[in-house]
Design an enzyme around this catalytic site. Structure first.
Site, mmCIF file in Angstrom:
data_model
loop_
_atom_site.group_PDB
_atom_site.id
_atom_site.type_symbol
_atom_site.label_atom_id
_atom_site.label_comp_id
_atom_site.label_asym_id
_atom_site.label_seq_id
_atom_site.Cartn_x
_atom_site.Cartn_y
_atom_site.Cartn_z
ATOM 1 C CB CYS A 112 -0.948 0.002 1.193
ATOM 2 S SG CYS A 112 -2.099 -1.399 1.203
ATOM 3 C CG HIS A 246 -3.011 3.467 1.770
ATOM 4 N ND1 HIS A 246 -3.650 3.028 0.622
ATOM 5 C CD2 HIS A 246 -3.091 2.444 2.672
ATOM 6 C CE1 HIS A 246 -4.089 1.796 0.834
ATOM 7 N NE2 HIS A 246 -3.760 1.426 2.055
ATOM 8 C CG ASN A 276 -6.709 -0.871 1.202
ATOM 9 O OD1 ASN A 276 -5.976 -0.496 0.288
ATOM 10 N ND2 ASN A 276 -6.242 -1.309 2.356
#
Length: 319
Positions: A112, A246, A276
């Protein structure tokens, strides 16, 4: 000389699943998911949509937004943990699709934190004068790695890609701080089916996560690394116009905002629409902010990523 972002782009699959769709697959409901994550829906790749095609779509949009041709790109970096193929790399697939024939291409895996790490890498090449124009893209088809019977993970992830065209033409400082904590990497894993193993059963090739540990890591380390970056640059949160984090969980972003002490409006979120998307998330929200006119030339922006590895970092750019 540092890289200036000339344009951004994003691309998501056509199919969109809301939380009610997941409630047909596992024991959950819309209210439960929204309360714990802030997610309302996510995009899921179809048979003809791959990590490479999504990345290429985002790259084409970024090139158009920047007014730059594919032939002008001399460095193409794809950040991903979900490539469709091991060889060739996704970046070379994207090169072929968009016609960036003059580019040097490679993939990066920083989970990520991927988009941030890829941007940092591009900036290093640009600063050295090795390349002049780079195309950085984070792209994922995490739906291929998710166990759709695991309520703890399947509600979180989505597919998509976000890209930026970066050219060495700025005298503004590009600053970054990054860290890795490999000793804690076991809290977020996804094994490869190709791994040699002595055990009788194949390793679990779906995303495995200790959500509680990942949450604690994020809400402590992300404010820490942002403050480290600000102290390094002799800045405060009040000097920053926008913090682009993020998009892992709305509660994480909210907690970071409180710990940093900045105005909550400086911490935009779009996780409700996409879930996500790992390496893609910073690129996607950056594109949304750019196209909405939220980002003004000269604005100071902090990008912050965190995820598997465990890795985390923050970078300061002038828009």
């Amino acid at each position: 000389m540092t890289g200036k972002i000339l344009g951004t782009g994003s691309c998501v699959p056509a199919t969109c699943w809301d939380n009610n769709k997941l409630a047909e697959m596992v024991e959950t409901n819309d209210e439960w998911i929204k309360e714990r994550t802030g997610i309302a829906q996510r995009h899921v790749a179809g048979k003809e949509e791959t990590t490479a095609t999504l990345a290429a779509g985002a790259c084409k949009a970024a090139l158009e937004n920047a007014g730059v041709s594919a032939e002008e790109i001399d460095l193409l970096i794809v950040a991903t943990v979900s490539p469709g193929m091991l060889v060739p790399c996704t970046a070379c697939e994207v090169q072929s699709i968009i016609g960036a024939d003059n580019a040097t291409c490679f993939d990066m895996n920083a989970a990520c934190t991927g988009f941030l790490m890829a941007l940092n890498t591009a900036q290093a090449y640009l600063a050295q004068g090795i390349y002049r124009t780079a195309l950085v893209v984070g792209a994922e088809t995490l739906s291929n790695l998710v166990d759709w019977s695991d309520r703890g993970t399947c509600i979180l992830f989505g597919d998509g890609a976000g890209a930026a065209v970066v050219r060495a033409e700025s005298e503004d400082r590009y600053a970054q701080v990054t860290h890795s904590t490999g000793a804690k990497g076991g809290v977020l894993t996804c094994a490869s089916a190709n791994v040699n193993t002595d055990v009788k059963e194949m390793p679990n090739t779906h995303i495995q996560m200790d959500g509680g540990e990942v949450f604690k890591f994020a809400v402590s380390k992300v404010p820490e690394v942002i403050n480290e970056l600000l102290a390094q640059e002799n800045l405060t949160a009040d000097d920053i116009d926008c913090f682009v984090l993020h998009q892992a969980n709305a509660r994480i972003v909210g907690s970071v905002a409180k710990r940093i002490g900045g105005d909550a409006e400086k911490f935009p979120m779009n996780i409700a629409k996409y879930g996500n998307t790992s390496s893609a998330s910073i690129g996607i929200i950056l594109d949304e902010l750019n196209r909405s006119g939220r980002l003004k030339r000269g604005s100071k922006i902090v990008l912050a990523g965190f995820g598997g590895g465990l890795s985390y970092g923050a970078s300061l750019i002038t828009w």
